[in-house]
Design a protein around this motif. Structure first.
Motif, mmCIF file in Angstrom:
data_model
loop_
_atom_site.group_PDB
_atom_site.id
_atom_site.type_symbol
_atom_site.label_atom_id
_atom_site.label_comp_id
_atom_site.label_asym_id
_atom_site.label_seq_id
_atom_site.Cartn_x
_atom_site.Cartn_y
_atom_site.Cartn_z
ATOM 1 N N PRO A 155 -42.223 40.032 -38.553
ATOM 2 C CA PRO A 155 -43.226 38.994 -38.818
ATOM 3 C C PRO A 155 -43.478 38.064 -37.630
ATOM 4 C CG PRO A 155 -41.177 38.598 -40.042
ATOM 5 C CD PRO A 155 -41.073 39.947 -39.445
ATOM 6 N N ASN A 156 -42.487 37.886 -36.762
ATOM 7 C CA ASN A 156 -42.696 37.036 -35.590
ATOM 8 C C ASN A 156 -41.720 37.429 -34.489
ATOM 9 O OD1 ASN A 156 -40.163 35.535 -36.058
ATOM 10 N ND2 ASN A 156 -41.279 34.794 -37.884
ATOM 11 N N ALA A 157 -41.948 36.890 -33.301
ATOM 12 C CA ALA A 157 -41.149 37.261 -32.134
ATOM 13 C C ALA A 157 -39.683 36.866 -32.319
ATOM 14 C CB ALA A 157 -41.717 36.598 -30.881
ATOM 15 N N PHE A 158 -39.447 35.752 -33.010
ATOM 16 C CA PHE A 158 -38.078 35.297 -33.208
ATOM 17 C C PHE A 158 -37.293 36.291 -34.078
ATOM 18 C CE2 PHE A 158 -34.945 32.927 -35.742
ATOM 19 C CZ PHE A 158 -34.115 32.512 -34.710
ATOM 20 N N ALA A 159 -37.971 36.740 -35.167
ATOM 21 C CA ALA A 159 -37.318 37.720 -36.056
ATOM 22 C C ALA A 159 -37.012 38.999 -35.285
ATOM 23 C CB ALA A 159 -38.217 38.017 -37.247
ATOM 24 N N MET A 160 -37.981 39.427 -34.456
ATOM 25 C CA MET A 160 -37.785 40.657 -33.686
ATOM 26 C C MET A 160 -36.574 40.508 -32.746
ATOM 27 S SD MET A 160 -40.372 42.592 -31.097
ATOM 28 C CE MET A 160 -41.579 43.103 -32.273
ATOM 29 N N GLU A 161 -36.491 39.360 -32.077
ATOM 30 C CA GLU A 161 -35.390 39.138 -31.142
ATOM 31 C C GLU A 161 -34.047 39.113 -31.889
ATOM 32 O OE1 GLU A 161 -35.590 35.454 -28.966
ATOM 33 O OE2 GLU A 161 -33.538 35.740 -28.249
ATOM 34 N N THR A 162 -34.058 38.448 -33.046
ATOM 35 C CA THR A 162 -32.818 38.357 -33.836
ATOM 36 C C THR A 162 -32.347 39.752 -34.255
ATOM 37 O OG1 THR A 162 -33.716 36.309 -34.723
ATOM 38 C CG2 THR A 162 -31.747 37.158 -35.790
ATOM 39 N N ILE A 163 -33.337 40.575 -34.698
ATOM 40 C CA ILE A 163 -32.987 41.932 -35.152
ATOM 41 C C ILE A 163 -32.397 42.737 -33.990
ATOM 42 C CG2 ILE A 163 -33.966 44.130 -35.926
ATOM 43 C CD1 ILE A 163 -35.972 42.496 -37.611
ATOM 44 N N VAL A 164 -33.095 42.693 -32.850
ATOM 45 C CA VAL A 164 -32.650 43.493 -31.701
ATOM 46 C C VAL A 164 -31.264 43.038 -31.234
ATOM 47 C CG1 VAL A 164 -33.134 44.070 -29.292
ATOM 48 C CG2 VAL A 164 -34.972 44.117 -30.976
ATOM 49 N N MET A 165 -31.071 41.714 -31.186
ATOM 50 C CA MET A 165 -29.770 41.192 -30.759
ATOM 51 C C MET A 165 -28.679 41.617 -31.739
ATOM 52 S SD MET A 165 -29.910 39.616 -27.924
ATOM 53 C CE MET A 165 -28.662 38.365 -27.712
ATOM 54 N N TRP A 166 -28.997 41.547 -33.034
ATOM 55 C CA TRP A 166 -27.997 41.896 -34.044
ATOM 56 C C TRP A 166 -27.624 43.377 -33.923
ATOM 57 C CZ3 TRP A 166 -27.054 45.253 -37.944
ATOM 58 C CH2 TRP A 166 -25.957 44.952 -38.746
ATOM 59 N N LEU A 167 -28.644 44.204 -33.687
ATOM 60 C CA LEU A 167 -28.388 45.645 -33.600
ATOM 61 C C LEU A 167 -27.459 45.987 -32.442
ATOM 62 C CD1 LEU A 167 -31.855 47.280 -34.379
ATOM 63 C CD2 LEU A 167 -29.781 47.393 -35.755
ATOM 64 N N ASN A 168 -27.461 45.161 -31.408
ATOM 65 C CA ASN A 168 -26.617 45.459 -30.250
ATOM 66 C C ASN A 168 -25.126 45.278 -30.508
ATOM 67 O OD1 ASN A 168 -28.507 46.357 -28.413
ATOM 68 N ND2 ASN A 168 -29.096 44.287 -27.852
ATOM 69 N N GLY A 169 -24.797 44.650 -31.604
ATOM 70 C CA GLY A 169 -23.397 44.543 -31.984
ATOM 71 C C GLY A 169 -22.625 43.501 -31.212
ATOM 72 N N ALA A 170 -21.956 42.615 -31.920
ATOM 73 C CA ALA A 170 -21.163 41.571 -31.265
ATOM 74 C C ALA A 170 -20.224 40.936 -32.284
ATOM 75 C CB ALA A 170 -22.081 40.511 -30.675
ATOM 76 N N LEU A 171 -19.255 40.208 -31.770
ATOM 77 C CA LEU A 171 -18.360 39.450 -32.647
ATOM 78 C C LEU A 171 -18.554 37.953 -32.445
ATOM 79 C CD1 LEU A 171 -15.104 41.590 -32.266
ATOM 80 C CD2 LEU A 171 -16.789 41.650 -34.094
ATOM 81 N N THR A 172 -19.609 37.597 -31.706
ATOM 82 C CA THR A 172 -19.893 36.193 -31.431
ATOM 83 C C THR A 172 -20.172 35.435 -32.734
ATOM 84 O OG1 THR A 172 -21.085 37.126 -29.586
ATOM 85 C CG2 THR A 172 -21.271 34.760 -29.869
ATOM 86 N N ASP A 173 -19.618 34.243 -32.829
ATOM 87 C CA ASP A 173 -19.877 33.347 -33.966
ATOM 88 C C ASP A 173 -19.433 33.921 -35.315
ATOM 89 O OD1 ASP A 173 -21.043 31.620 -32.145
ATOM 90 O OD2 ASP A 173 -23.030 32.528 -32.405
ATOM 91 N N ARG A 174 -18.568 34.922 -35.309
ATOM 92 C CA ARG A 174 -18.056 35.422 -36.589
ATOM 93 C C ARG A 174 -16.809 34.624 -36.951
ATOM 94 N NH1 ARG A 174 -22.094 38.055 -34.824
ATOM 95 N NH2 ARG A 174 -22.552 40.156 -35.578
ATOM 96 N N GLY A 175 -16.542 34.517 -38.237
ATOM 97 C CA GLY A 175 -15.400 33.702 -38.666
ATOM 98 C C GLY A 175 -14.612 34.388 -39.769
ATOM 99 N N TRP A 176 -13.829 33.575 -40.477
ATOM 100 C CA TRP A 176 -12.986 34.136 -41.542
ATOM 101 C C TRP A 176 -13.773 34.819 -42.651
ATOM 102 C CZ3 TRP A 176 -8.424 35.248 -40.189
ATOM 103 C CH2 TRP A 176 -7.705 34.441 -39.320
ATOM 104 N N PRO A 177 -14.992 34.314 -43.049
ATOM 105 C CA PRO A 177 -15.704 35.032 -44.134
ATOM 106 C C PRO A 177 -15.921 36.508 -43.796
ATOM 107 C CG PRO A 177 -16.746 32.919 -43.721
ATOM 108 C CD PRO A 177 -15.704 33.088 -42.659
ATOM 109 N N GLU A 178 -16.290 36.793 -42.536
ATOM 110 C CA GLU A 178 -16.511 38.188 -42.148
ATOM 111 C C GLU A 178 -15.201 38.978 -42.207
ATOM 112 O OE1 GLU A 178 -17.935 35.695 -40.504
ATOM 113 O OE2 GLU A 178 -20.089 36.130 -40.492
#
Lengths: 317, 242
Positions: free
Chosen positions: A154-177
């Protein structure tokens, strides 16, 4: 216990405290309450999550290579990780990722959908060839739908978020995960370990394995559920992280007697060690923004894969 | 104990096969390429479901027997060897104990000794020669102590001495009460070492009976399309192809 297990446990006992200290800022644990907060609330859950992610991918990789009797098999090939990614992308697309739980839950639903499709297509016969083709089909479908979601973002921000998420990371993850993924990965590795004797029998081919009493349908269900839980949970909390499931069993195999059953637990431990080390590395690299873990492991994995192919071409594998 | 095929049919491979195999005997299955020998062995082992007919183990349909129970009763050795991972010889032979759910050393050591493999037990399988690999795979079958041994061309990769040693061991197994069913291409080995021969041609039983009758020169001429005659004494016969 097999021989590599104590060695890997000892290596983990050294690596975990080191990873807690490592980062853009090296933390002295005795420097005050802030240090305790950083270690307890940021670095410890991230380290534990790295262990969980690596264990899941390493164990699933060993089981998959045993099932397909192919040292180049990777759990990502069978549609479960792409299915989980599709679920997560759908959550991001619809803006439902505001809750810490919703995105991984959607990813788990995606992984469950991929598992159901796999079981529906290949579960009745239990045949390895059909399972592989079904996995490739599910992976291809989920990949295509994920690409569609990105192109229609729907917008450039959503696209960037999706692409970044797909790349895989453990940044900003916490105990809930951690609480979400750890039990699922543990259960998944347990199921894969239970498939060990049947995987050993498969060493001699499908016909001989069946003549030894191996039940192909039970094995397929154990693998679909085991891989689904491990890879699904890992992808749900960390995004797509490739190559771990491919590389780790190779590194561990020479330390074992090569029976697939003896490779699953050591591969889980070695996977935990590799992801922990890689995640610590991306934290300490002096870059403007933190290198995504998925990208770092792919950068490490691609030349390793090439080395394997060259070794295979020489007939040494 | 019997292993019986009743009116077996497998699409394009077997048609109307009736057989009654008995324990305590060595039965050789012979026939030209494509006659259905390997298919018949796999159906008898319960690995291929026939389109028509049934296989019965002691009058009980094989399809109704639990896989592990069937695996304890019937040991199967395929024609094409396959070992995906470079496991040690002893570990591979131990796989034979899988239907029993144990890795008892007694039967494993006995199988290794029977096939002259004790000195190779610690070696990796990929370092073995073709003949040694064939013996290891057969040792895996023997380690299960099955009541039926179904082996597809078990002698093909073995040298003469090991062929004779293996046949001697299979005879001992048959004398101890096991049923032994071998797919053999070498008609002289079948004539001299089997108690009974089943000749397949085009998926049908062309001859079935005592070796002298089933491998009569007229059968060989009809099925293999070659002129042949047997020379020598019983047990030491040689086939002269004319």
């Amino acid at each position: 216990m097999t021989r590599p297990v104590p060695v890997l446990l000892a290596a983990l006992a050294i690596a975990v405290p080191l990873s807690l200290l490592a980062g853009r800022v090296w933390v002295d644990p005795w420097s005050g309450p802030n240090a305790a907060l950083i270690l307890g609330e940021l670095r410890l859950p991230r380290a534990v999550l790295a262990l969980v992610v690596g264990a899941g991918l390493g164990g699933a990789g060993a089981a998959m290579q045993g099932y397909l009797r192919n040292p180049l098999a990777d759990p990502g090939l069978f549609g479960i990780a792409p299915g989980a990614a599709l679920g997560a992308v759908a959550a991001l697309w619809f803006g439902h990722a505001v809750s810490a739980w919703l995105l991984p839950l959607c990813a788990l639903i995606g992984a469950g959908g991929a598992m159901a499709l796999l079981a529906l297509i290949a579960g009745r016969s239990g045949g390895i060839a059909l399972f592989t083709l079904a996995g490739l089909m599910v992976a291809s479908l989920a990949g295509a739908l994920t690409a569609l979601a990105i192109s229609l973002a729907p917008n450039a921000f959503a696209m960037e978020t999706i692409v970044m998420w797909l790349n895989g990371a453990l940044t900003d993850r916490g105990w809930p995960e951690v609480w979400l993924a750890a039990p699922l990965v543990l259960a998944g590795v347990g199921l894969l370990r239970a498939a060990g004797p049947a995987l050993d029998a498969l060493t001699l081919g499908e016909a001989v394995a069946r003549s030894l009493g191996m039940n192909p349908r039970r094995l397929l269900w154990l693998l679909v559920l085991g891989t689904g839980l491990t890879v699904g949970a890992v992808t749900a909390v960390a995004g797509i992280i490739g190559f771990v499931g491919l590389i780790v069993p190779h590194l561990v195999r020479p330390l074992t007697d090569q029976r697939p059953s003896q490779l699953i637990v050591p591969s889980a431990l070695a996977g935990a060690l590799l992801v922990l080390a890689a995640d610590s590395l991306v934290r300490v690299l002096p870059l403007m923004t933190e290198l995504r873990l998925g990208i770092a492991l792919s950068l490490l994995g691609a030349p390793f894969f090439l080395g394997l192919l060259l070794k295979m071409r020489r007939g040494a594998l | 104990m019997t292993l019986a095929a009743r009116d077996l049919s497998v699409a394009n491979r077997l048609t109307d096969v009736f057989l009654d195999l008995h324990s305590g005997e060595i039965t050789a299955i012979c026939g030209p390429n494509g006659a259905g020998k390997s298919t018949l062995l796999q159906v008898l082992a319960g690995l291929i479901e026939p389109v028509g007919g049934t296989v019965c183990l002691n009058e009980q349909p094989l399809a109704g027997i639990a896989p592990r129970e069937r695996a304890r009763a019937i040991g199967y050795l395929p024609q094409t060897p396959e070992i995906a991972w470079d496991v040690p010889v002893r570990r591979l032979v131990e796989l034979g104990r899988m239907p029993h759910g144990d890795a008892r050393s007694g039967p494993v050591e006995a199988a290794l000794a029977a096939l002259d493999l004790t000195h190779l037990a610690g070696r990796r399988t990929q370092s073995l020669s073709g003949g040694e690999t064939a013996r290891v795979l057969l040792a895996r079958v023997l380690a299960a102590e099955p009541r039926w041994i179904l082996a597809d061309e078990p002698l093909a990769a073995l040298d003469l001495a090991h062929q004779l040693a293996l046949l001697h061991h299979l005879r001992a197994a048959a004398d101890a009460g096991a049923g032994v069913v071998l797919v053999l291409h070498d008609l002289a080995l079948a004539m001299n070492h089997a108690d009974r021969v089943v000749v397949l041609d085009g998926g049908r039983v062309a001859a079935d009976g005592r070796c002298e009758d089933a491998l009569d020169h007229r059968v060989i001429e009809r099925v293999w399309n070659v002129g042949a005659r047997w020379v020598g004494d019983p047990g030491q016969r040689a086939l002269i192809v004319t």
